[in-house]
Scaffold this motif. Structure first.
Motif, mmCIF file in Angstrom:
data_model
loop_
_atom_site.group_PDB
_atom_site.id
_atom_site.type_symbol
_atom_site.label_atom_id
_atom_site.label_comp_id
_atom_site.label_asym_id
_atom_site.label_seq_id
_atom_site.Cartn_x
_atom_site.Cartn_y
_atom_site.Cartn_z
ATOM 1 N N ARG A 11 0.838 -1.194 0.000
ATOM 2 C CA ARG A 11 0.000 0.000 0.000
ATOM 3 C C ARG A 11 0.873 1.244 0.000
ATOM 4 N N ARG A 44 4.758 2.219 -9.072
ATOM 5 C CA ARG A 44 4.120 2.926 -7.951
ATOM 6 C C ARG A 44 2.633 2.641 -7.902
ATOM 7 N N HIS A 45 2.285 1.358 -7.760
ATOM 8 C CA HIS A 45 0.894 0.940 -7.643
ATOM 9 C C HIS A 45 0.820 -0.333 -6.802
ATOM 10 N N GLU A 46 -0.328 -0.520 -6.162
ATOM 11 C CA GLU A 46 -0.537 -1.680 -5.300
ATOM 12 C C GLU A 46 -0.329 -2.966 -6.087
ATOM 13 N N ALA A 48 2.577 -4.079 -7.146
ATOM 14 C CA ALA A 48 3.809 -4.058 -7.931
ATOM 15 C C ALA A 48 4.844 -4.972 -7.271
#
Length: 104
Positions: A11, A44-46, A48
């Motif tokens: 997160r 930069r994302h949940e 990854a």
């Protein structure tokens, strides 16, 4: 000494702090908290997935109660193909479970 891990972005807190779950052989063994700016931009994302190399194990607390890591991060590389494979495997498991439940 350098330790290598697979890390999953669990997160992002307040758009500034990334929480990474470190895995060893598929088991979560630790958590690292760092500034989002330290992540590769395309990761930069949940969910990854990254390869990490860590050195020293320094930890200090920040004002939010999260642990902020010292500069123990030596290298980080985003693994989009591994992320895709993991998502597909999870979807396949879900699909198999759904089929079994609907047959009852």
């Amino acid at each position: 000494m350098t330790e290598r891990y697979t890390a999953v972005l669990d997160r992002i807190v307040d758009g500034e702090t990334a929480v990474l779950l470190l895995e060893d052989d598929g088991t979560v063994v630790d958590e690292r908290v760092l500034d989002v700016d330290r992540l590769p931009e395309d990761g930069r994302h949940e969910g990854a997935v990254f390869d990490l190399e860590l050195a020293d194990d320094g930890v200090e607390s920040d004002d939010d109660g999260l642990e902020a890591e010292d500069d123990d991060l030596e290298t980080m590389s985003y693994r989009p193909s591994l992320e895709r494979d993991r998502r597909e495997e999870a979807q396949d498991r879900f699909d198999r479970l759904s089929e079994r439940l609907s047959d009852e």
